[in-house]
Design an enzyme around this catalytic site. Sequence first.
Site, PDB file in Angstrom:
ATOM      1  N   SER A   1       0.815  -1.216   0.000  1.00  0.00           N
ATOM      2  CA  SER A   1       0.000   0.000   0.000  1.00  0.00           C
ATOM      3  C   SER A   1       0.853   1.272   0.000  1.00  0.00           C
ATOM      4  CB  SER A   1      -0.911   0.002   1.226  1.00  0.00           C
ATOM      5  OG  SER A   1      -1.707  -1.141   1.226  1.00  0.00           O
ATOM      6  N   GLY A   2       1.819   1.346   0.895  1.00  0.00           N
ATOM      7  CA  GLY A   2       2.627   2.566   1.024  1.00  0.00           C
ATOM      8  C   GLY A   2       3.541   2.775  -0.176  1.00  0.00           C
TER       9      GLY A   2
ATOM     10  N   GLU B   1       9.317  -5.564  -6.282  1.00  0.00           N
ATOM     11  CA  GLU B   1       8.448  -6.377  -5.410  1.00  0.00           C
ATOM     12  C   GLU B   1       8.807  -7.838  -5.669  1.00  0.00           C
ATOM     13  OE1 GLU B   1       6.007  -6.152  -2.878  1.00  0.00           O
ATOM     14  OE2 GLU B   1       6.293  -8.311  -3.096  1.00  0.00           O
TER      15      GLU B   1
ATOM     16  N   CYS C   1      -2.016  -6.100   2.321  1.00  0.00           N
ATOM     17  CA  CYS C   1      -3.427  -5.712   2.359  1.00  0.00           C
ATOM     18  C   CYS C   1      -4.214  -6.360   1.226  1.00  0.00           C
ATOM     19  CB  CYS C   1      -3.567  -4.194   2.312  1.00  0.00           C
ATOM     20  SG  CYS C   1      -5.284  -3.688   2.361  1.00  0.00           S
TER      21      CYS C   1
ATOM     22  N   TYR D   1      -6.033  -7.983  16.543  1.00  0.00           N
ATOM     23  CA  TYR D   1      -6.884  -7.840  15.358  1.00  0.00           C
ATOM     24  C   TYR D   1      -7.068  -9.174  14.623  1.00  0.00           C
ATOM     25  CZ  TYR D   1      -6.547  -2.656  14.962  1.00  0.00           C
ATOM     26  OH  TYR D   1      -6.628  -1.299  15.138  1.00  0.00           O
TER      27      TYR D   1
ATOM     28  N   GLU E   1     -10.420 -11.437  14.410  1.00  0.00           N
ATOM     29  CA  GLU E   1     -11.125 -11.485  13.120  1.00  0.00           C
ATOM     30  C   GLU E   1     -11.240 -12.916  12.609  1.00  0.00           C
ATOM     31  OE1 GLU E   1     -10.253  -6.972  11.474  1.00  0.00           O
ATOM     32  OE2 GLU E   1      -9.037  -8.593  10.658  1.00  0.00           O
TER      33      GLU E   1
ATOM     34  N   GLY F   1       1.025 -11.181  16.437  1.00  0.00           N
ATOM     35  CA  GLY F   1       1.665  -9.930  16.047  1.00  0.00           C
ATOM     36  C   GLY F   1       2.504 -10.076  14.795  1.00  0.00           C
TER      37      GLY F   1
HETATM   38  P1  NDP Z   1      -1.721  -7.493  17.377  1.00  0.00           P
HETATM   39  O1  NDP Z   1      -0.553  -6.733  17.807  1.00  0.00           O
HETATM   40  O2  NDP Z   1      -3.009  -6.786  17.116  1.00  0.00           O
HETATM   41  O3  NDP Z   1      -2.027  -8.621  18.439  1.00  0.00           O
HETATM   42  C1  NDP Z   1      -1.074  -9.557  18.806  1.00  0.00           C
HETATM   43  C2  NDP Z   1      -1.696 -10.461  19.844  1.00  0.00           C
HETATM   44  O4  NDP Z   1      -0.819 -11.542  20.130  1.00  0.00           O
HETATM   45  C3  NDP Z   1      -1.978  -9.740  21.151  1.00  0.00           C
HETATM   46  O5  NDP Z   1      -3.190 -10.209  21.665  1.00  0.00           O
HETATM   47  C4  NDP Z   1      -0.798 -10.166  22.009  1.00  0.00           C
HETATM   48  O6  NDP Z   1      -1.111 -10.206  23.369  1.00  0.00           O
HETATM   49  C5  NDP Z   1      -0.550 -11.576  21.520  1.00  0.00           C
HETATM   50  N1  NDP Z   1       0.835 -12.016  21.687  1.00  0.00           N
HETATM   51  C6  NDP Z   1       1.965 -11.342  21.365  1.00  0.00           C
HETATM   52  N2  NDP Z   1       3.054 -12.095  21.635  1.00  0.00           N
HETATM   53  C7  NDP Z   1       2.592 -13.252  22.126  1.00  0.00           C
HETATM   54  C8  NDP Z   1       3.223 -14.440  22.585  1.00  0.00           C
HETATM   55  N3  NDP Z   1       4.554 -14.565  22.584  1.00  0.00           N
HETATM   56  N4  NDP Z   1       2.456 -15.447  23.043  1.00  0.00           N
HETATM   57  C9  NDP Z   1       1.112 -15.322  23.050  1.00  0.00           C
HETATM   58  N5  NDP Z   1       0.444 -14.233  22.621  1.00  0.00           N
HETATM   59  C10 NDP Z   1       1.184 -13.215  22.165  1.00  0.00           C
HETATM   60  O7  NDP Z   1      -1.237  -8.325  16.114  1.00  0.00           O
HETATM   61  P2  NDP Z   1      -2.005  -9.090  14.975  1.00  0.00           P
HETATM   62  O8  NDP Z   1      -1.087 -10.169  14.567  1.00  0.00           O
HETATM   63  O9  NDP Z   1      -3.377  -9.446  15.376  1.00  0.00           O
HETATM   64  O10 NDP Z   1      -2.109  -7.995  13.836  1.00  0.00           O
HETATM   65  C11 NDP Z   1      -0.946  -7.299  13.416  1.00  0.00           C
HETATM   66  C12 NDP Z   1      -1.268  -5.895  13.037  1.00  0.00           C
HETATM   67  O11 NDP Z   1      -1.936  -5.897  11.788  1.00  0.00           O
HETATM   68  C13 NDP Z   1      -2.220  -5.203  13.988  1.00  0.00           C
HETATM   69  O12 NDP Z   1      -1.559  -4.568  15.038  1.00  0.00           O
HETATM   70  C14 NDP Z   1      -2.899  -4.214  13.110  1.00  0.00           C
HETATM   71  O13 NDP Z   1      -2.145  -3.040  13.132  1.00  0.00           O
HETATM   72  C15 NDP Z   1      -2.861  -4.832  11.741  1.00  0.00           C
HETATM   73  N6  NDP Z   1      -4.194  -5.352  11.371  1.00  0.00           N
HETATM   74  C16 NDP Z   1      -5.224  -4.478  11.229  1.00  0.00           C
HETATM   75  C17 NDP Z   1      -6.471  -4.938  10.895  1.00  0.00           C
HETATM   76  C18 NDP Z   1      -7.611  -3.974  10.772  1.00  0.00           C
HETATM   77  O14 NDP Z   1      -7.375  -2.789  10.648  1.00  0.00           O
HETATM   78  N7  NDP Z   1      -8.866  -4.430  10.830  1.00  0.00           N
HETATM   79  C19 NDP Z   1      -6.735  -6.351  10.663  1.00  0.00           C
HETATM   80  C20 NDP Z   1      -5.574  -7.182  10.847  1.00  0.00           C
HETATM   81  C21 NDP Z   1      -4.357  -6.676  11.187  1.00  0.00           C
HETATM   82  P3  NDP Z   1      -0.993  -8.894  24.310  1.00  0.00           P
HETATM   83  O15 NDP Z   1      -2.171  -8.037  23.990  1.00  0.00           O
HETATM   84  O16 NDP Z   1      -1.033  -9.477  25.675  1.00  0.00           O
HETATM   85  O17 NDP Z   1       0.314  -8.272  23.968  1.00  0.00           O
END
Ligand code: NDP
Length: 454
Positions: free
Chosen positions: A15-16, A35, A43, A180, A184, A264
């Site tokens: 995207s960027g 790429e 995305c 997220y 989802e 994450g």
């Molecule tokens: P997030 O950062 O949203 O969530 C990561 C999750 O994993 C958190 O619940 C975190 O827990 C947990 N976690 C992290 N490390 C560990 C570990 N070692 N063991 C167990 N659990 C762990 O990441 P996502 O992967 O869900 O998404 C990545 C990014 O993509 C998002 O931050 C968002 O910016 C983007 N995204 C946006 C969407 C939208 O706009 N609708 C949709 C999908 C992605 P804790 O909270 O305790 O740290």
Amino acid sequence: MQDFDVDLFVIGGGSGGVRAARVAAGHGARVALAEEYRVGGTCVIRGCVPKKLLVLASRFPGELSDSQGFGWRGMAHQLNWPALSEGIESEVSRLEGLYRKGLSSSGVHIYDERAVLTGPHSVQLVRSDTTVKARHILIATGGAPRTPADLVGGHHTITSNEVFALKALPNRVLVLGGGYIAVEFAGIFAGLGSTTTLLHRGERLLRGFDHELQSGLADAYRRSGIHLALGVTIASIEKTNEGFVVLDSAGGRYVVDVVLSATGRLPNTATLGLEGVGVETGENGAILVDAGFRTSIPSIFAVGDVTDRLNLTPVAIREGHALADALFGTPADTALDYESAPTAVFSTPELGTAGLTEEAARHKHLHLQVFKTDFRPMRATLANSSERIRMKVLVDGATDLVVGLHILGREAAELIQLAAVALQMGVTKRQLDSTLAVHPTMAEELVTMRTPIH
Ligand code: NDP
């Protein structure tokens, strides 16, 4: 004076990167973009777009069930997974084609291969072993899912990269994480008919979101049959004849067909040649940039998830556009309010949020007024469903300014986009109150909340 092959070389066609390349070319710059996978980036290829299509697919069983209360009978519902997958892949390919066409017609040269930095003004294309000299270089390589390396049996998990390539809908799924992607996909699988467990180390889903939205979503997920295992971690994953056996830290045992790890994402900076050239990175390998997206090397810039600030597509697009304008056009204000950007989670029900959470607003605003409503939408009456809508408006009592808006429920993403316009313009509670309601809608509640809760 050095001779350059191009004015801007963009590494990464997401995207960027695509936005920056197109806008720069539109300003008359000579632009190339590399790429290594598919143009469109996370995305378009394996993120927002195919995910949203899966979300839409996952909602039909609920619609069909609701339809019975409205007198509809005998409607069949059986998912044909290959048909869904093929439909999604064909839409993704169509969009990829449009992205390519958009770049080419703007005059951007596309290299379908990996590029690495070899100097402040030079990039090497790995497969063709070509060196390109560039006045400016933009790194827009995004991020990649974090893989649970330290987990016993972690190699049995898949990530959001692989989830779109599943050959069949799994009967039983365990999703690890509470962010997220985990939320989802738990909603997607449950809606499509998989027996779904979401296992998260925290007690609350979606860290950083307003508490009431977090708890409202957890309640809704439980009501829809998703098993929430909160406050636990995975102890081990073992492959057996029954399926993958997952043991959690509290003694829970789950037998599933797929374990989706969504813990994450990390910036995509490994083996890019950053160190050799002196581009500084921070925690998790994120590229450090100033307010103008400039890295520690003046000719090299970075936008989007690779800088690991607010990892959202519209943010990367805005950053790429602003950078191209600043380098080749009329510099616009590049400042982005990362703190109060609107965002949505495409769970079912959806979450939409803009501005501060109640918790954050309490710290910032002494005289905070909280307006909220929790109601059953009209369709739930005949459908006889347990669906609810939750809305919250946060107002600074001293200035009457709305400082936060939070919605949980059907179409929350659409609603928050419009509400965010008002918020961005500095809407006051008085102005919300003076807006005529549109009746009967769910959104009218946003302009008819009169009495603060506290
Ligand atoms: P997030 O950062 O949203 O969530 C990561 C999750 O994993 C958190 O619940 C975190 O827990 C947990 N976690 C992290 N490390 C560990 C570990 N070692 N063991 C167990 N659990 C762990 O990441 P996502 O992967 O869900 O998404 C990545 C990014 O993509 C998002 O931050 C968002 O910016 C983007 N995204 C946006 C969407 C939208 O706009 N609708 C949709 C999908 C992605 P804790 O909270 O305790 O740290």
